[in-house]
Design a protein around this motif. Structure first.
Motif, PDB file in Angstrom:
ATOM      1  N   GLY A 164       0.810  -1.200   0.000  1.00 45.12           N
ATOM      2  CA  GLY A 164       0.000   0.000   0.000  1.00 45.12           C
ATOM      3  C   GLY A 164       0.848   1.257   0.000  1.00 45.12           C
ATOM      4  N   LYS A 165       0.295   2.348  -0.559  1.00 40.28           N
ATOM      5  CA  LYS A 165       0.995   3.628  -0.626  1.00 40.28           C
ATOM      6  C   LYS A 165       0.068   4.744  -0.150  1.00 40.28           C
ATOM      7  N   ILE A 166       0.693   5.805   0.322  1.00 43.71           N
ATOM      8  CA  ILE A 166      -0.079   6.970   0.739  1.00 43.71           C
ATOM      9  C   ILE A 166      -0.704   7.621  -0.499  1.00 43.71           C
ATOM     10  N   GLY A 167      -1.946   7.939  -0.431  1.00 47.89           N
ATOM     11  CA  GLY A 167      -2.621   8.568  -1.561  1.00 47.89           C
ATOM     12  C   GLY A 167      -3.983   7.958  -1.789  1.00 47.89           C
ATOM     13  N   ALA A 243      -5.340  -1.466  -2.905  1.00 48.65           N
ATOM     14  CA  ALA A 243      -4.273  -0.879  -2.098  1.00 48.65           C
ATOM     15  C   ALA A 243      -4.698   0.486  -1.592  1.00 48.65           C
ATOM     16  N   PHE A 244      -4.326   0.768  -0.343  1.00 47.26           N
ATOM     17  CA  PHE A 244      -4.601   2.090   0.209  1.00 47.26           C
ATOM     18  C   PHE A 244      -3.534   2.397   1.248  1.00 47.26           C
ATOM     19  N   GLY A 245      -3.457   3.655   1.644  1.00 46.79           N
ATOM     20  CA  GLY A 245      -2.478   4.018   2.654  1.00 46.79           C
ATOM     21  C   GLY A 245      -2.639   5.437   3.147  1.00 46.79           C
ATOM     22  N   ASN A 246      -2.204   5.654   4.394  1.00 48.73           N
ATOM     23  CA  ASN A 246      -2.110   6.988   4.972  1.00 48.73           C
ATOM     24  C   ASN A 246      -0.859   7.024   5.841  1.00 48.73           C
ATOM     25  N   GLU A 247      -0.746   8.029   6.649  1.00 46.27           N
ATOM     26  CA  GLU A 247       0.465   8.182   7.449  1.00 46.27           C
ATOM     27  C   GLU A 247       0.629   7.070   8.472  1.00 46.27           C
ATOM     28  N   ALA A 274      -4.114 -15.809  -2.447  1.00 49.38           N
ATOM     29  CA  ALA A 274      -4.602 -14.668  -1.668  1.00 49.38           C
ATOM     30  C   ALA A 274      -3.424 -14.051  -0.941  1.00 49.38           C
ATOM     31  N   LYS A 275      -3.409 -12.726  -0.880  1.00 50.28           N
ATOM     32  CA  LYS A 275      -2.254 -12.040  -0.301  1.00 50.28           C
ATOM     33  C   LYS A 275      -2.703 -10.796   0.456  1.00 50.28           C
ATOM     34  N   LEU A 276      -2.014 -10.553   1.580  1.00 49.13           N
ATOM     35  CA  LEU A 276      -2.231  -9.324   2.340  1.00 49.13           C
ATOM     36  C   LEU A 276      -0.887  -8.824   2.842  1.00 49.13           C
ATOM     37  N   ASN A 277      -0.503  -7.620   2.404  1.00 52.25           N
ATOM     38  CA  ASN A 277       0.674  -6.932   2.917  1.00 52.25           C
ATOM     39  C   ASN A 277       0.215  -5.750   3.759  1.00 52.25           C
ATOM     40  N   LEU A 278       0.756  -5.657   4.955  1.00 53.13           N
ATOM     41  CA  LEU A 278       0.316  -4.616   5.880  1.00 53.13           C
ATOM     42  C   LEU A 278       1.523  -3.935   6.508  1.00 53.13           C
ATOM     43  N   ASP A 279       1.517  -2.600   6.485  1.00 50.76           N
ATOM     44  CA  ASP A 279       2.551  -1.790   7.131  1.00 50.76           C
ATOM     45  C   ASP A 279       1.857  -0.772   8.023  1.00 50.76           C
ATOM     46  N   ALA A 280       2.314  -0.692   9.279  1.00 54.00           N
ATOM     47  CA  ALA A 280       1.638   0.202  10.222  1.00 54.00           C
ATOM     48  C   ALA A 280       2.660   0.914  11.101  1.00 54.00           C
TER      49      ALA A 280
END
Length: 946
Positions: A164-167, A243-247, A274-280
């Protein structure tokens, strides 16, 4: 070099360099030098600016393969990077791909690279969906792979997937549909030609097979078995991702489905992914990243790489006589025929009842190919691949990264031949098996990374440790003699049952580190090490130390080149390192192992493995020197690498005398030398039209430099009892073909003539084992890849050419198609057989014992140039509200092949290490033995971005 391919390569090169040179003065819009060299390349446990890279590495981006019908990541690498050899050993859906980086560096150990997928280390890329990939970085020399220790001995491929990317959130849907056909067929004798051959066989002292072929029960039957077997395959593929993302949080989720229905039934490959990538960002000093993958594959197998006698569908399609029908009740059924009707009861005998395949009248166990296709062989595999990592900023320049990854593979293979349809099944009253395999791998890692930047100094220091455990368990259930009417395997219903269970645990622990220092942006030095322990080795030999050091000098930043308008980048690189390999070592190599069997209820133990406690690591020492050159604002980029790779303490399984058990020993050394060149150019670039070209070529030579005195050579690979075909010997390249040298056909009697050890031409009756010699080399002189990408406004055209030059193929398929010693149908090549005294030909007479030797008669030039893929597409920008981009494209794969090879395709490897071979056969390649043919695929696809 193959003349046809040499001319084709020359024409390609002339067109490319002429167009490229003529375009140089037309392009003004280029990438600024400083921006171009700010690219980042992934290395072990981190990244480095490309301008500071000290080792040999290549990067393959997704746009090089994302419009092709691929089921395996390995296919995406083919032709894309210098030094990377990719062979699709079979055209069968889901077939394994052989990937080697800088050639074979072992005899019996695995030589496939290590894959690092979002930080997860694995040797298995099956199931990974290429639609999720952003790019792949190939680390080729030990100065960078040494940090992976025993896992990096054959190179490393670092795979980065989408995140995911910010935007603005992105929703994407991709799909394609297509069909496949065999690229080439082999012509076999028609019925009249076949009967003429049978007459010649009888005339030359063979069996009287013609009488059976002329039996009235087969009158009027003329089956084209290749049409029955080789049909049209269908492809379909669907992927959706969001895909989605914020700060604070970024996420990427994807779901995919792929279905490849092969050209030879019942071969089929189905995959759901099936795939899930997560960054927090949990706290300002604490970040979390994770990757969760699930793969479900369903593989239906068709037997290939086997003779007709062993159930090989491909060879059976060529060998089965045309007078035989598919089903037994399709013959001319006469009540007076005792082969069909029981003369006492009038009942129809087995083999001729409705639904039963026609038995072979010559030998019932050699069945027709459609009968072989009815055998059930399915593998259902579930895989769960995941990792969880934290990034803890302890101080401003000090980061701690703990992580854990888990890989679980659960597969179930079911084989069954029912007791009704086939002769083989009826002989066993049904036979089948089920095998359950479970693999679990746990990996714990901790790294500390310190960075320091001040003025002209740029320094980073990384240290870490890893604990790894692999658990494997196999449960096998087999049985035969089932009740009537059973068409699926059920162990409880089998009268004769067998059961086997096997468990293995392998543990590793490692400590590793890397120091990287750059001075003034021009001079870079990198040092790496790994201290590795493996439980498979005996006490005293468990630990190995694997260091690496490399350096680079960015000459283009020196004052005398800094203002150059021609040279935009010039860098020298050099590196040295060591890696290890333990994959050939059994988990319990230093124990004597026994297997029990029961004799009248009493257990009897047999030795299956002897103590190999003195084994040491296979160790590979790698030296690399490289040059990177950028010209005209990096519109022309050239990389050249020369390397020497020496592997010591080669491990091989040895069978002593006539014993049934193996003992593993360190037997010698192997050396690889090579030269790699990669050229990337921006030929034309303006507002309406761009043309980019990539070319890579790799030259590799290998040689066994040392072999233990008690083991002068290792024979390997018998083809249906015809003797040793491949031999490993000191002073020779790997995998050399071994046999007799022919000297044509004697025009007086039609027998093959041979050359003995003294160089004299002799008849086959005077041949001795010591007259055998090396008759072919499967190692290519060089391999290459050549791609062109054109873009005209919204249109684009991509082309990929791959090739191999100088390698030999042993066409073992011709053993079954040109022997002319029994009732099997043969290829049309035998129409040139010797029949009359004085006749000049290179095909011996029918039923000649002189023809049944492994010889250079079956060695062929395997060089080829292949138009691997062509894609034509169009991008619609903002075609509808809510749809930002719609891409429609057509792709053709395996469009044409230029080769002198007479088989179905020169890209073959019947004894692929991924096809279950073991021991010395891991280094056996270049053999074609009834291989499932490569397919030409045409697809239509679309991509929608919302």
């Amino acid at each position: 070099m193959n003349l046809r391919i040499s001319k084709s390569l020359g024409m390609v090169a002339v067109l490319y360099f002429t167009a490229n040179f003529s375009a140089q003065t037309k392009v003004k819009d280029t990438v600024p030098k400083e921006k171009a060299i700010e690219e980042v390349v992934l290395v072990g446990y981190g990244s480095v600016k490309k301008q500071n890279l000290t080792s040999a590495a290549s990067v393959v981006k997704a746009d090089a393969f994302d419009n092709r019908p691929l089921y395996n990541v390995g296919q995406a690498l083919q032709g894309q990077a210098a030094g990377v050899s990719v062979v699709q050993a079979s055209g069968k859906p889901g077939a394994n791909i052989d990937i080697k980086i800088r050639g074979n560096n072992s005899i019996s150990s695995a030589v496939s690279p290590l894959y690092v997928i979002d930080g997860i280390q694995t040797n298995d890329i099956s199931g990974v969906n290429t639609d999720d990939i952003v790019d792949m970085t190939i680390l080729k020399d030990a100065s960078s792979t040494a940090i992976y220790g025993i896992n990096g001995s054959s190179g490393v491929v670092i795979i980065t997937t989408k995140r995911g990317k910010i935007g603005k959130p992105q929703l994407n849907f991709n799909a394609y549909w297509g069909f496949s056909k065999a690229v080439k067929n082999i012509d076999v004798l028609n019925q009249d030609q076949y009967k003429s051959l049978l007459s010649d066989i009888k005339l030359n002292g063979g069996g009287d097979y013609l009488a059976t072929a002329n039996n009235p029960r087969y009158a009027g039957i003329n089956t084209d078995w290749t049409k029955e077997v080789f049909q049209t395959g269908f492809d379909q593929n669907y992927n959706v991702n969001y895909a989605f993302g914020n700060e604070s949080i970024k996420a990427y989720a994807a779901l995919g489905y792929q279905d490849i229905d092969g050209i030879i039934k019942p071969s089929r490959f189905q995959r759901t992914s099936a795939k899930l990538n997560l960054d927090a960002v949990i706290l300002p000093w604490l970040k979390l990243n994770s990757s969760v993958n699930y793969f479900l594959t369903n593989l239906t197998n068709t037997n290939d790489n086997l003779s007709t006698a062993r159930g090989g569908v491909v060879l059976s399609a060529f060998n089965t006589p045309t007078f035989l029908p598919v089903y037994g009740n399709q013959v001319n059924m006469s009540p007076s025929d005792p082969e069909i009707y029981d003369q006492a009861t009038g009942a129809i005998k087995d083999g001729y009842k409705p639904g039963q395949f026609a038995p072979n009248p010559y030998q019932s166990s050699w069945e027709n190919p459609v009968a072989y296709q009815s055998r059930k062989d399915k593998t259902l595999t579930q895989r769960f691949l995941s990792n969880l990592g934290l990034e803890v900023r302890l101080f401003k320049d000090l980061t701690w990264k703990p992580s854990i990854s888990f890989d679980m593979i659960d597969s179930r293979n079911t084989k069954f031949t029912d007791g009704f349809q086939t002769s083989y099944g009826r002989s066993k009253l049904g036979i089948g098996s089920q095998e359950f395999n479970t693999f679990q791998e746990y990996n714990f890692e901790n790294t500390l990374n310190y960075t320091f930047k001040k003025s002209v100094h740029d320094f980073s220091l990384l240290g870490g440790m890893q604990i790894n455990e692999r658990n494997f368990q196999s449960n096998y259930y087999g049985g035969d003699t089932f009740p009537e009417g059973i068409f699926n395997f059920n162990y409880d219903l089998a009268k004769n049952q067998s059961y086997d269970i096997r468990k293995e645990i392998l543990r590793q622990v490692s400590f590793f580190g890397r120091a990287l220092y750059t001075l003034n942006g021009k001079y870079t030095v990198m040092g790496v090490f790994r201290e590795n322990a493996n439980s498979a080795l005996a006490p005293g030999n468990k630990w190995g130390f694997f260091p690496g050091v490399s350096a680079s000098w960015l000459i283009s930043k020196e004052n005398f080149l800094a203002d150059s308008k021609i040279i935009s980048e010039l860098k020298l690189r050099g590196g040295w390192g060591k890696t290890g390999n333990a994959s050939a070592i059994p988990a319990y190599s230093h124990f004597n192992l026994y297997n029990p069997f029961w004799n009248n209820g009493v257990p009897v133990y047999t030795n299956t493995q002897s103590d190999s406690g003195d084994l040491a690591w296979e160790t590979t020492t790698d030296t690399n020197v490289g040059l990177d050159l950028g010209i005209l604002d990096n519109r022309i980029r050239l990389s050249v690498d020369a390397y020497q790779r020496k592997t010591d303490n080669l491990i091989a399984p040895i069978r002593l005398g006539t014993s049934d058990f193996l003992i593993f020993r360190n037997i010698g050394s192997l050396e690889n030398k090579g030269l790699e060149l990669a050229l990337n150019t921006v030929n034309i670039k303006n507002e309406s039209f761009t043309w980019n070209t990539s070319f890579n070529i790799s030259f590799t030579k290998n040689k066994i430099t040392e072999m233990s005195s008690y083991l002068r050579s290792i024979p390997a690979t018998n083809i249906e009892g015809m003797g040793t075909l491949v031999k490993f010997e000191q002073g020779q390249p790997l995998g050399m073909f071994y046999g007799y040298q022919t000297s044509g056909v004697n025009p007086n009697n039609g027998d093959m003539m041979y050359v003995n050890a003294s160089g004299n031409v002799v008849p086959y009756t005077e041949l001795k084992p010591e007259d055998r010699r090396y008759i072919g080399n499967p190692n290519p002189d060089f391999t290459f890849g050549f791609s062109n990408n054109f873009k005209l406004k919204n249109w684009y055209l991509d082309m990929l050419v791959t090739g191999s030059v100088g390698n030999d193929i042993f066409n073992a398929t011709r053993f079954d198609l040109e022997m002319m010693n029994d009732y099997k149908n043969q290829s049309t090549e035998v129409l040139n057989r010797w029949t009359t005294a004085g006749q000049i030909t290179d095909v011996p007479r029918a039923n000649s014992p002189s023809a049944q030797f492994i010889s250079d008669r079956f060695i062929e030039n395997g060089s080829y140039l292949k138009l691997k893929a062509v894609t034509l597409g169009y991008n619609f920008l903002n075609p509808f509200k809510g749809l930002s981009k719609l891409n429609l494209y057509v792709t053709g794969q395996n469009i044409f092949t230029i080769t002198d090879y007479s088989g179905m395709d020169p890209e073959v490897n019947a004894f692929s290490p991924n096809n279950g071979t073991s021991g010395a056969e891991r280094a056996v390649f270049g053999i074609d033995y009834g291989t499932y043919p490569q397919v030409r695929t045409i697809i239509i696809g679309l991509k929608a971005n919302f």
